[in-house]
Design an enzyme around this catalytic site. Structure first.
Site, PDB file in Angstrom:
ATOM      1  N   ARG A 233      -9.057  -0.543  -4.179  1.00 45.46           N
ATOM      2  CA  ARG A 233      -7.818   0.232  -4.064  1.00 45.46           C
ATOM      3  C   ARG A 233      -6.664  -0.773  -4.022  1.00 45.46           C
ATOM      4  NH1 ARG A 233      -4.846   2.454   1.086  1.00 45.46           N
ATOM      5  NH2 ARG A 233      -3.332   3.766   0.065  1.00 45.46           N
TER       6      ARG A 233
ATOM      7  N   ARG B 116       6.721   7.571  10.452  1.00 42.10           N
ATOM      8  CA  ARG B 116       7.784   7.261   9.480  1.00 42.10           C
ATOM      9  C   ARG B 116       8.796   8.405   9.403  1.00 42.10           C
ATOM     10  NH1 ARG B 116       3.686   5.917   4.628  1.00 42.10           N
ATOM     11  NH2 ARG B 116       2.037   5.975   6.182  1.00 42.10           N
TER      12      ARG B 116
END
Ligand code: AMP
Length: 400
Positions: free
Chosen positions: A91, A241
């Site tokens: 990934r 976030r």
């Protein structure tokens, strides 16, 4: 064919060894605290259960060495020789504009991943370390890179250009890239299969709702818009976030709290989102528990998150000519797969469009299911994501 899937984070590494004949997991594990005191490897096989190794691991190379020896260990391993690993799928977080799909890794690919470090300074360097280590440890296995950004490279410029001076895009490639691409692609393929359509005919809005969250509009099986941007900070409020905020807040905070840009960066990435609003936790289960006990800020955090999901979905409806053109809205990842209350509240906020959830069908965790009522204008689906399997499938295709 056995495929090893590797996902290197800045101080962690996840792996899965998959037998592609039946897509069964031969072994999987997690290495944590790489380069930090207290490194630990949690290695699991279906037959032999979990084995924990605690030993200092100074970098990803050291971590991968332990992973390889665990895979072939006589007592708790899964294979008898590393030669049984045919290919490795890595990934890689940021492929920039260089990669619209997965690719076999060669020198040119390594250079491009390196070039894109500017766009993902925390993620691409450990990805590179993982690839280099696997090349050394498994010289015979094919190495393939699968990018988080690749699925979104089909977005039209109307959806990826920011309203900044255009030269900033030309000079520095500042644009929307989008992330979680492997997950959005996986659920797109699964949704097409569940709905009995060809992938290149399916129109969806896919909601990846976990610790990090993003929403994607999919037309004809391709990503045409997504909520994350240049970095994974944009879009929905997340565990820690901010998601979208007025950019002027950055300078305002610096002035009012006498903070450096790095300190504000830390706040908007690590101390905000549902953690910041609730003051309870970044974990949605903790916030749900607190909300049930009457904690008002926990309730507010959930409400803001759910409203934001509904607003993104609503805005993506404008990408289609008719509401009936949309084959489904998909919920996936930790919350999307498991949190029935979140799904129900999002559906309620979308009721103006004739979207209706079926309460009984929605009473489900971690299973593929249609959860809308028969008369819903758009079917709602829950589909557990499987990024590792998606990476392994791409790797097998390219390694053959
Ligand atoms: P992920 O990043 O996809 O692993 O998702 C992690 C998030 O999903 C965490 O915030 C979890 O609290 C949340 N989650 C997992 N299971 C549930 C559940 N049953 N109800 C609510 N949230 C959940």
């Amino acid at each position: 064919m056995n495929i090893l899937v590797i996902n290197c984070g800045s101080s962690s590494l996840k792996y899965q060894l998959i037998n592609m004949k039946d897509e069964s997991i031969l072994a999987k594990g997690l290495v944590e605290r790489i380069g930090i005191e207290g490194s630990v490897v949690k290695h699991k096989t279906p037959q032999k259960g979990e084995h924990i190794i605690k030993e200092p691991l100074k970098d990803h190379k050291a971590a991968l060495k332990i992973v390889m020896s665990s895979l072939v260990d006589k007592e708790y391993g899964a294979i008898s020789s590393l030669d049984e690993i045919d290919a490795v799928g890595h990934r890689v977080v940021h492929g920039g504009e260089d990669f619209a799909q997965s690719v076999p890794i060669d020198e040119k690919v390594m250079e491009a991943i390196d070039r894109n470090i500017d766009l993902a300074p925390l993620h691409n360097p450990p990805n590179i370390m993982g690839i280099e280590a696997c090349k050394n440890l498994l010289p015979k296995a094919k190495q393939v890179a699968v990018f988080d950004t690749a699925f979104h490279q089909t977005m039209p410029s109307v959806n990826y250009i920011y309203a900044l001076p255009y030269e900033e895009y030309e000079k520095h490639k500042i644009r929307r890239y989008g992330f979680h691409g492997t997950s959005h692609k996986y659920v797109t393929e699964r949704a097409a299969s569940i709905l009995g359509k060809n992938v290149d005919e399916v129109n969806l809005i896919t909601c990846h709702l976990g610790n990090g969250s993003s929403i994607t509009a999919v037309k004809g099986g391709k990503s045409i818009d997504t909520s994350m941007g240049l970095t994974p900070l944009e879009g929905l409020p997340m565990g820690t976030r901010t998601g979208n905020i007025d950019p002027a807040i950055i300078k305002f905070l610096m002035d009012k709290e006498n903070l450096s840009i790095d300190e504000v960066n830390e706040i908007i990435n690590k101390k905000s989102g549902v953690l910041g609003i609730s003051g309870v936790s970044s974990d949605f289960r903790d916030i749900e528990n607190a909300a049930e006990k009457g904690n008002e800020r926990a309730k507010l955090a959930l409400d803001i998150f759910e409203s934001s999901v509904a607003k993104f979905v609503a805005s993506y409806l404008t990408e289609f000519d008719n509401i009936s053109d949309i084959d489904g809205i998909v919920f996936t990842a930790g919350l999307g797969e498991n949190a029935k209350t979140t799904r129900a509240n999002v559906a309620k906020k979308l009721s103006v469009f004739g979207i209706k959830i079926d309460e009984n069908a929605n009473d489900v965790r971690g299973k593929e299911r249609i959860i809308s009522s028969e008369d819903s204008t758009i079917p709602l689906l829950t589909i557990p994501t499987n990024e590792e399997l998606m990476i392994a499938k791409d790797t097998m295709r390219l390694a053959k």
